[in-house]
Design a protein around this motif. Structure first.
Motif, PDB file in Angstrom:
ATOM      1  N   LEU A 237       5.662   7.611   2.868  1.00 53.56           N
ATOM      2  CA  LEU A 237       6.037   6.449   2.081  1.00 53.56           C
ATOM      3  C   LEU A 237       7.471   6.059   2.379  1.00 53.56           C
ATOM      4  O   LEU A 237       8.383   6.876   2.238  1.00 53.56           O
ATOM      5  CB  LEU A 237       5.868   6.735   0.582  1.00 53.56           C
ATOM      6  N   ASN A 238       7.671   4.832   2.827  1.00 52.39           N
ATOM      7  CA  ASN A 238       9.003   4.308   3.112  1.00 52.39           C
ATOM      8  C   ASN A 238       9.231   3.068   2.264  1.00 52.39           C
ATOM      9  O   ASN A 238       8.295   2.325   1.967  1.00 52.39           O
ATOM     10  CB  ASN A 238       9.138   3.924   4.595  1.00 52.39           C
ATOM     11  N   GLY A 239      10.476   2.830   1.911  1.00 50.85           N
ATOM     12  CA  GLY A 239      10.733   1.635   1.124  1.00 50.85           C
ATOM     13  C   GLY A 239      12.184   1.480   0.753  1.00 50.85           C
ATOM     14  O   GLY A 239      13.033   2.311   1.078  1.00 50.85           O
ATOM     15  N   LEU A 253      16.234  -9.572  -7.200  1.00 53.11           N
ATOM     16  CA  LEU A 253      15.748  -8.203  -7.112  1.00 53.11           C
ATOM     17  C   LEU A 253      14.661  -8.169  -6.054  1.00 53.11           C
ATOM     18  O   LEU A 253      13.741  -9.004  -6.073  1.00 53.11           O
ATOM     19  CB  LEU A 253      15.184  -7.736  -8.458  1.00 53.11           C
ATOM     20  N   GLY A 254      14.753  -7.219  -5.129  1.00 56.98           N
ATOM     21  CA  GLY A 254      13.758  -7.100  -4.072  1.00 56.98           C
ATOM     22  C   GLY A 254      13.267  -5.675  -3.935  1.00 56.98           C
ATOM     23  O   GLY A 254      14.045  -4.723  -4.071  1.00 56.98           O
ATOM     24  N   LEU A 255      11.981  -5.518  -3.686  1.00 56.52           N
ATOM     25  CA  LEU A 255      11.371  -4.204  -3.489  1.00 56.52           C
ATOM     26  C   LEU A 255      10.449  -4.261  -2.286  1.00 56.52           C
ATOM     27  O   LEU A 255       9.562  -5.123  -2.217  1.00 56.52           O
ATOM     28  CB  LEU A 255      10.579  -3.785  -4.732  1.00 56.52           C
ATOM     29  N   SER A 256      10.644  -3.357  -1.319  1.00 56.08           N
ATOM     30  CA  SER A 256       9.781  -3.261  -0.149  1.00 56.08           C
ATOM     31  C   SER A 256       9.182  -1.863  -0.083  1.00 56.08           C
ATOM     32  O   SER A 256       9.894  -0.871  -0.259  1.00 56.08           O
ATOM     33  CB  SER A 256      10.572  -3.533   1.140  1.00 56.08           C
ATOM     34  N   LEU A 257       7.876  -1.794   0.184  1.00 53.03           N
ATOM     35  CA  LEU A 257       7.177  -0.520   0.294  1.00 53.03           C
ATOM     36  C   LEU A 257       6.330  -0.513   1.561  1.00 53.03           C
ATOM     37  O   LEU A 257       5.730  -1.522   1.913  1.00 53.03           O
ATOM     38  CB  LEU A 257       6.271  -0.284  -0.918  1.00 53.03           C
ATOM     39  N   ASN A 258       6.287   0.645   2.207  1.00 51.72           N
ATOM     40  CA  ASN A 258       5.486   0.798   3.416  1.00 51.72           C
ATOM     41  C   ASN A 258       4.948   2.225   3.439  1.00 51.72           C
ATOM     42  O   ASN A 258       5.716   3.180   3.484  1.00 51.72           O
ATOM     43  CB  ASN A 258       6.343   0.513   4.653  1.00 51.72           C
ATOM     44  N   ARG A 259       3.632   2.365   3.374  1.00 50.46           N
ATOM     45  CA  ARG A 259       3.023   3.691   3.406  1.00 50.46           C
ATOM     46  C   ARG A 259       2.113   3.812   4.617  1.00 50.46           C
ATOM     47  O   ARG A 259       1.219   2.990   4.815  1.00 50.46           O
ATOM     48  CB  ARG A 259       2.215   3.947   2.132  1.00 50.46           C
ATOM     49  N   ARG A 260       2.360   4.857   5.418  1.00 55.07           N
ATOM     50  CA  ARG A 260       1.560   5.086   6.615  1.00 55.07           C
ATOM     51  C   ARG A 260       0.752   6.375   6.469  1.00 55.07           C
ATOM     52  O   ARG A 260       1.289   7.399   6.063  1.00 55.07           O
ATOM     53  CB  ARG A 260       2.455   5.181   7.852  1.00 55.07           C
ATOM     54  N   GLU A 262      -3.022   8.359   8.379  1.00 56.35           N
ATOM     55  CA  GLU A 262      -3.726   8.457   9.661  1.00 56.35           C
ATOM     56  C   GLU A 262      -4.386   7.145  10.028  1.00 56.35           C
ATOM     57  O   GLU A 262      -4.315   6.686  11.165  1.00 56.35           O
ATOM     58  CB  GLU A 262      -4.781   9.566   9.569  1.00 56.35           C
ATOM     59  N   LYS A 263      -5.029   6.496   9.056  1.00 53.59           N
ATOM     60  CA  LYS A 263      -5.812   5.299   9.316  1.00 53.59           C
ATOM     61  C   LYS A 263      -5.141   4.013   8.848  1.00 53.59           C
ATOM     62  O   LYS A 263      -5.395   2.934   9.387  1.00 53.59           O
ATOM     63  CB  LYS A 263      -7.186   5.414   8.639  1.00 53.59           C
ATOM     64  N   PHE A 264      -4.311   4.115   7.816  1.00 61.43           N
ATOM     65  CA  PHE A 264      -3.811   2.907   7.177  1.00 61.43           C
ATOM     66  C   PHE A 264      -2.290   2.825   7.225  1.00 61.43           C
ATOM     67  O   PHE A 264      -1.586   3.835   7.157  1.00 61.43           O
ATOM     68  CB  PHE A 264      -4.256   2.847   5.705  1.00 61.43           C
ATOM     69  N   ASN A 265      -1.818   1.609   7.357  1.00 59.50           N
ATOM     70  CA  ASN A 265      -0.408   1.289   7.161  1.00 59.50           C
ATOM     71  C   ASN A 265      -0.357   0.212   6.088  1.00 59.50           C
ATOM     72  O   ASN A 265      -0.677  -0.953   6.341  1.00 59.50           O
ATOM     73  CB  ASN A 265       0.223   0.792   8.464  1.00 59.50           C
ATOM     74  N   LEU A 266       0.002   0.599   4.871  1.00 60.50           N
ATOM     75  CA  LEU A 266       0.034  -0.330   3.750  1.00 60.50           C
ATOM     76  C   LEU A 266       1.462  -0.816   3.545  1.00 60.50           C
ATOM     77  O   LEU A 266       2.394  -0.013   3.499  1.00 60.50           O
ATOM     78  CB  LEU A 266      -0.465   0.356   2.470  1.00 60.50           C
ATOM     79  N   PHE A 267       1.650  -2.127   3.434  1.00 58.95           N
ATOM     80  CA  PHE A 267       2.991  -2.655   3.230  1.00 58.95           C
ATOM     81  C   PHE A 267       2.972  -3.717   2.135  1.00 58.95           C
ATOM     82  O   PHE A 267       1.993  -4.431   1.943  1.00 58.95           O
ATOM     83  CB  PHE A 267       3.568  -3.238   4.526  1.00 58.95           C
ATOM     84  N   SER A 268       4.066  -3.787   1.416  1.00 55.66           N
ATOM     85  CA  SER A 268       4.172  -4.761   0.329  1.00 55.66           C
ATOM     86  C   SER A 268       5.632  -5.103   0.116  1.00 55.66           C
ATOM     87  O   SER A 268       6.534  -4.327   0.468  1.00 55.66           O
ATOM     88  CB  SER A 268       3.563  -4.217  -0.965  1.00 55.66           C
ATOM     89  N   GLN A 269       5.844  -6.251  -0.475  1.00 54.42           N
ATOM     90  CA  GLN A 269       7.204  -6.660  -0.830  1.00 54.42           C
ATOM     91  C   GLN A 269       7.142  -7.557  -2.053  1.00 54.42           C
ATOM     92  O   GLN A 269       6.278  -8.432  -2.175  1.00 54.42           O
ATOM     93  CB  GLN A 269       7.873  -7.406   0.320  1.00 54.42           C
ATOM     94  N   LEU A 270       8.054  -7.298  -2.960  1.00 57.26           N
ATOM     95  CA  LEU A 270       8.153  -8.072  -4.195  1.00 57.26           C
ATOM     96  C   LEU A 270       9.590  -8.553  -4.326  1.00 57.26           C
ATOM     97  O   LEU A 270      10.528  -7.775  -4.168  1.00 57.26           O
ATOM     98  CB  LEU A 270       7.770  -7.199  -5.400  1.00 57.26           C
ATOM     99  N   GLY A 271       9.758  -9.824  -4.597  1.00 60.00           N
ATOM    100  CA  GLY A 271      11.099 -10.355  -4.766  1.00 60.00           C
ATOM    101  C   GLY A 271      11.117 -11.473  -5.780  1.00 60.00           C
ATOM    102  O   GLY A 271      10.183 -12.269  -5.865  1.00 60.00           O
TER     103      GLY A 271
END
Length: 792
Positions: A237-239, A253-260, A262-271
Motif C-alpha cells: 500500500l502506497n499513498g 485537502l488531497g489523498l492518493s492511494l495505490n495498492r499493488r 499479485e494481480k491487482f493495482n488499485l489506485f484512487s485519489q480524493l481531493g
C-alpha cells in the motif's frame, strides 16, 4: 448522466468486492530485518511472499526505517524471501502458521561482497540517448537507489522541469501529454500529482517526444512524456495525504492511494478545496476619429469550490495481459463577483457619463470520465504489443450572470442585464495500437482512432424592461457542435546502434456540423487529410547525438472558437466565436542535438514551421464597442531556436535554463486589408535549486517573456519570479512546503490594439499567491505537493 453514474457505482462495487475477497483467510507476517555487522536495521529491504510451484511472487512489501515490516497474504502454500541490494538473500520455506500469524522475529542478513562488486560495475549513471522520434532517459542507479519520486526523476531529464508544486513543463512550455507505459492514465494526471505514488526504482526509462510521429494525434501538443515502468513493481500500500492553506483564500485537502498485489493495482485519489482568484482589470476604448474614449477600472474575484474522486484498477490477467478500468467524478461550484467603474470622456477630455457595473455569476460544473484499456504483450518479444482503449468524458455547466448598471454621472437610465448558459459536452475516444518488431532492427506500428465530440450550448442575454427580463433575440440561441474524427496510421522504422530512420503516414477524416437552432443556421464541413512524418537520429559518440524530424500537424477550431455566444462582462469589449472558422495546418521541421560535457547536459535545436489558414482574433470597432472574433488570415512562417541546459555542479545545487527565440513572417489579408508584417519574440526561464542542511530545499524560478505582435495587437513583455521551499521531516515521510507565485507581483497581461481609427488597451493582474502545505507519505508513497488545482 444516469448511465455514467451506474457505471461508476458498478466499478465501486467491483473494487470493494476485490478488497473483501482479499481479506479472507489472511495470514499476517511480521518481523524485523537487521545487518549482521552491527545489528543496524535495514530500511527498504524487500520482503516477498512467493509461490513454491512456479517461483513467482505473490505479494511483497519493504521495511520501514526501523527495519520492521507487516505483510498479509491469502495464499495457502508459500515461501518468504528477504533481500536487499548488496546483501545475501534469506529464504524461509514452509513457514509455520500459528493462529493466522507468522512471526519471523529479527532476521539477520550479511553483506555479499560478490554482489557488491557487481553493483559497482553495473550501476550506471542516468543518461539520455536519441531513439528516432524521441529522447530516452534511462534511469540509472544514481536515481533508482535514492527513493526519489517520479516527479524528482522527471526533474533530472534534460529539457523537462518540475516546479516545487509538481507542475511539469517541456522546453519551457506546459500542456505536456503524460503517458504511463505508452497510454494515458489518471496516475499521470498532472493536476492530481498522483505521480508521487511512483518511486524512482519502479521506473525503467522516460521517453520525451517533442515532434510526434504519425502514430499520435495530428492535433498539436507541447510534447509527450512517457514513463515506462519496470516489470517488477513494488507491492503493498502506497499513498500520500496533503493539506494546503494559503492566501488569497487557497485551501485544499488531497489523498492518493495505490495498492499493488499479485494481480491487482488499485489506485484512487480524493481531493477537495476552495480557491479565490482576485484580479485588477483596466480597459480603454479610444475612438481616434472623434477623439472620444471610454475607460474602465475594476476588480474581479472568482471563487471555486471543487471536489474530485478518482478510482481505478489494473488487473493483471497474467504476465502478458492486463486490463485497466478507471473512473473520475468531479464537481465544481463557482461564484464570481466583478465591480467596475466605466467613464466616458469627450474630445476635450471632460467626463460626460459614468456608471458602476456590478456582476454576480454563479455556476455548477459536474464532470464524469471513465476509461477501459486492454494491453497484450507477446511472449518472446517485450516490444511487441496490442493496446485497445475506450474513454469517455462528460462535462456540463449551468451558469447565470446578473449585471447591474448604476449611473453616477449623466442622465442615462440604470440598466439590469442577465445572461445564462446551459452547456453540456460529451467526448468519446476509441483506440487500437499494434507494435510488431521483426528482424531485430525493424519495427512496424499501426492502429486507428475514432473520436466523437458532441456539444450543446443553450445561451441567452436578457434586458430588464421594468417588469420582466426579455431575451434579446439577436444574442439568444442554442448552439450545437458535433465533430467526428477517424484516424488510421502506419509507421515503419529501422534502428541500429548508431543510426535510425522512422517514416509514417496518418490519414484523418473529419466531419464537423454546427447548428444554431433558433435561427436554423447550419454549417457543415467534411474534409480528410494525410499527415506524413519522418524522423532520423545519429549517435556520433556517447556524448553527442543528432536528431531530425518532420511532421504535419492540424489545429481544429474548438468549441469556444466556433460558439457565437457573446461575453458581456464589459459591454464595450466583447468576444465571440466564428462558426465559419477553418482548421489551420502546419508543416513542422526540427533538428536537435544533445551534448554532454561533464556535469552539463545541453540540447540545441532549430526549427521551421509553415502554417496555412492561420487563426487570429480580428477586432472590429463601432460606436466605441470592440468585438473580437477568430478569423483565418493568411500564412505564417516561423523560424526559431531552442536551447536547454542543465548544470548540476554538486548534489546540492542545480541550474536549468530554457531559452526560446523565434522570428516570424506573416502574409495575409482580411476584408481587403493587408496584414503582412514581420516580428520576433523570445523567452527565457532560469531555475535554481538548492539543497540545504536539515533537509531543506529552495527553488527560484525567474521568467522573462518578450513583447510581440499579432495581426492587430502588441503584447507587453513580462518578467516575474516564483519561489518555493520545502523541508523533509519524519525521516522524509513528511514534507512542509511553501510556495510563492509571482513574488514581486509583476506578472501582468496587457495588450494594445492600435489601428488608424481606434486604440484599445486591456490590462489585468492577479498578484501574489502564497501557499503553505504539509504532506505525509505512507507505504512507499512519496510525500508530495498536492497543488489543490481543480480537475477540469
Amino acid at each position: 448522466m444516469h448511465k455514467q453514474l451506474k457505471i461508476s457505482l458498478l466499478f465501486l462495487i467491483v473494487v470493494l468486492g476485490i478488497n473483501t475477497i482479499s481479506a479472507q483467510n489472511t495470514t499476517t507476517i511480521t518481523g524485523k530485518i537487521v545487518e549482521t555487522t552491527n545489528g543496524e536495521p535495514i530500511e527498504f529491504a524487500t520482503v516477498l511472499v512467493g509461490n513454491p510451484i512456479d517461483q513467482k511472487p505473490i505479494v511483497g512489501t519493504t521495511t520501514l526505517q526501523d527495519g520492521s515490516f507487516i505483510l498479509e497474504t491469502t495464499a495457502a502454500n508459500f515461501y518468504i524471501e528477504v533481500s536487499f541490494i548488496g546483501f545475501t538473500t534469506k529464504r524461509f520455506d514452509d513457514p509455520t502458521i500459528t493462529n493466522g500469524k507468522i512471526k519471523l522475529g529479527t532476521v539477520v542478513i550479511a553483506e555479499d561482497s560478490q554482489q557488491l562488486d557487481e553493483v559497482v560495475v553495473e550501476g550506471e549513471i542516468s543518461q539520455t540517448v536519441f531513439k528516432l522520434d524521441k529522447r530516452v532517459f534511462n534511469v540509472g542507479a544514481d536515481l533508482s537507489s535514492t527513493g526519489a519520486s517520479a516527479l524528482e526523476v522527471l526533474n533530472n531529464v534534460p529539457s523537462v522541469n518540475v516546479n516545487i508544486e509538481g507542475q511539469i513543463s517541456l522546453r519551457g512550455s506546459q500542456g505536456v501529454q503524460m503517458l504511463i507505459n505508452g497510454k494515458p492514465s489518471v496516475i499521470a494526471n498532472e493536476q492530481g500529482n498522483a505521480l508521487g505514488t511512483l518511486t524512482a526504482d519502479m521506473i525503467e526509462r522516460i521517453e520525451v517526444i517533442t515532434n510526434p510521429s504519425a502514430k499520435y494525434d495530428a492535433e498539436g501538443t507541447s510534447g509527450i512524456i512517457n514513463i515506462v515502468l519496470k516489470k517488477e513493481e513494488k507491492k503493498g500500500l502506497n499513498g500520500a495525504v496533503t493539506l494546503n492553506t494559503g492566501t488569497p483564500n487557497n485551501h485544499s485537502l488531497g489523498l492518493s492511494l495505490n495498492r499493488r498485489t499479485e494481480k491487482f493495482n488499485l489506485f484512487s485519489q480524493l481531493g477537495f478545496g476552495r480557491r479565490t482568484f482576485p484580479s485588477d482589470e483596466e480597459t480603454e476604448n479610444r475612438n481616434l476619429v472623434d477623439d472620444t474614449y471610454i475607460s474602465s477600472f475594476g476588480q474581479n474575484d472568482k471563487n471555486e469550490t471543487f471536489f474530485n474522486l478518482i478510482l481505478g484498477t489494473d488487473y493483471h490477467i497474467n504476465d502478458l495481459n492486463v486490463i485497466t478500468l478507471s473512473g473520475n467524478f468531479a464537481y465544481e461550484w463557482e461564484k464570481e463577483n466583478a465591480d467596475a467603474i466605466f467613464s466616458t470622456f469627450d474630445s476635450n477630455n471632460s467626463l460626460t457619463d459614468a456608471f458602476r457595473r456590478k456582476e454576480l455569476t454563479e455556476a455548477t460544473n459536474p464532470k464524469y470520465s471513465y476509461e477501459l484499456q486492454y494491453k497484450k504483450d507477446f511472449e518472446g518479444n517485450e516490444e511487441q504489443s496490442l493496446l485497445l482503449s475506450a474513454t469517455g468524458n462528460l462535462f456540463a455547466k449551468d451558469q447565470t450572470s446578473n449585471f447591474i448598471n448604476t449611473t453616477t454621472v449623466g442622465n442615462e437610465d440604470d440598466l439590469l442585464q442577465q445572461s445564462r448558459t446551459d452547456f453540456s459536452q460529451a467526448e468519446y475516444t476509441f483506440k487500437a495500437d499494434y507494435t510488431h518488431p521483426w528482424a531485430e532492427k525493424f519495427t512496424l506500428e499501426t492502429g486507428a482512432q475514432y473520436q466523437i465530440n458532441d456539444v450543446e450550448n443553450d445561451f441567452a442575454i436578457s434586458n430588464f424592461d421594468g417588469v420582466n427580463f426579455i431575451d434579446n433575440p439577436d444574442l439568444t440561441n442554442i448552439f450545437e457542435w458535433t465533430q467526428k474524427v477517424l484516424g488510421v496510421y502506419g509507421t515503419t522504422a529501422y534502428e541500429s546502434d548508431k543510426w535510425g530512420l522512422k517514416i509514417g503516414l496518418r490519414f484523418e477524416d473529419t466531419d464537423v456540423a454546427t447548428l444554431l437552432q433558433n435561427t436554423n443556421v447550419s454549417n457543415d464541413k467534411k474534409y480528410n487529410n494525410l499527415f506524413p512524418s519522418g524522423h532520423t537520429s545519429y549517435k556520433i559518440n556517447d556524448d553527442l547525438s543528432l536528431q531530425a524530424g518532420y511532421s504535419k500537424r492540424i489545429f481544429r477550431p474548438r468549441l469556444w472558437d466556433l460558439n457565437p455566444f457573446y461575453n458581456i462582462r464589459n459591454n464595450f469589449s466583447i468576444s465571440t466565436g466564428n462558426a465559419d472558422l477553418q482548421p489551420e495546418f502546419t508543416n513542422s521541421y526540427e533538428i536537435t542535438s544533445i551534448y554532454k560535457l561533464g556535469k552539463v547536459s545541453m540540447n540545441l535545436g532549430v526549427f521551421f514551421r509553415h502554417t496555412e489558414d492561420v487563426v487570429e482574433r480580428i477586432v472590429e470597432f463601432q460606436d466605441n464597442v470592440s468585438i473580437s472574433r477568430p478569423e483565418n488570415v493568411g500564412i505564417n512562417n516561423t523560424t526559431g531556436v531552442e536551447f536547454n541546459a542543465k548544470y548540476i555542479p554538486s548534489n546540492w545545487l542545480s541550474f536549468t535554463n530554457d531559452f526560446n527565440y523565434s522570428q516570424f513572417t506573416r502574409e495575409g489579408d482580411f476584408e481587403g486589408n493587408s496584414f503582412d508584417f514581420k516580428g520576433d519574440q523570445w523567452s527565457t526561464r532560469l531555475t535554481s535549486k538548492f539543497k540545504l542542511p536539515a533537509d531543506i530545499d529552495l527553488e527560484f524560478i525567474g521568467n522573462y517573456r518578450s513583447g510581440y505582435r499579432t495581426l492587430q495587437q502588441e503584447i507587453t513583455e513580462n518578467i516575474f519570479m516564483d519561489f518555493g521551499a520545502r523541508k523533509k521531516i519524519l525521516k522524509g515521510k513528511a514534507i512542509v512546503n511553501l510556495s510563492i507565485r509571482d513574488v514581486f507581483a509583476s506578472r501582468i497581461r496587457e495588450s494594445v490594439t492600435s489601428q488608424p481609427e481606434f486604440y484599445l488597451r486591456d490590462f489585468s493582474q492577479q498578484g501574489r499567491f502564497v501557499t503553505l502545505g504539509i504532506s505525509f507519505g505512507f507505504g512507499k508513497g512519496e510525500a508530495m505537493e498536492f497543488s489543490g488545482q481543480k480537475h477540469f
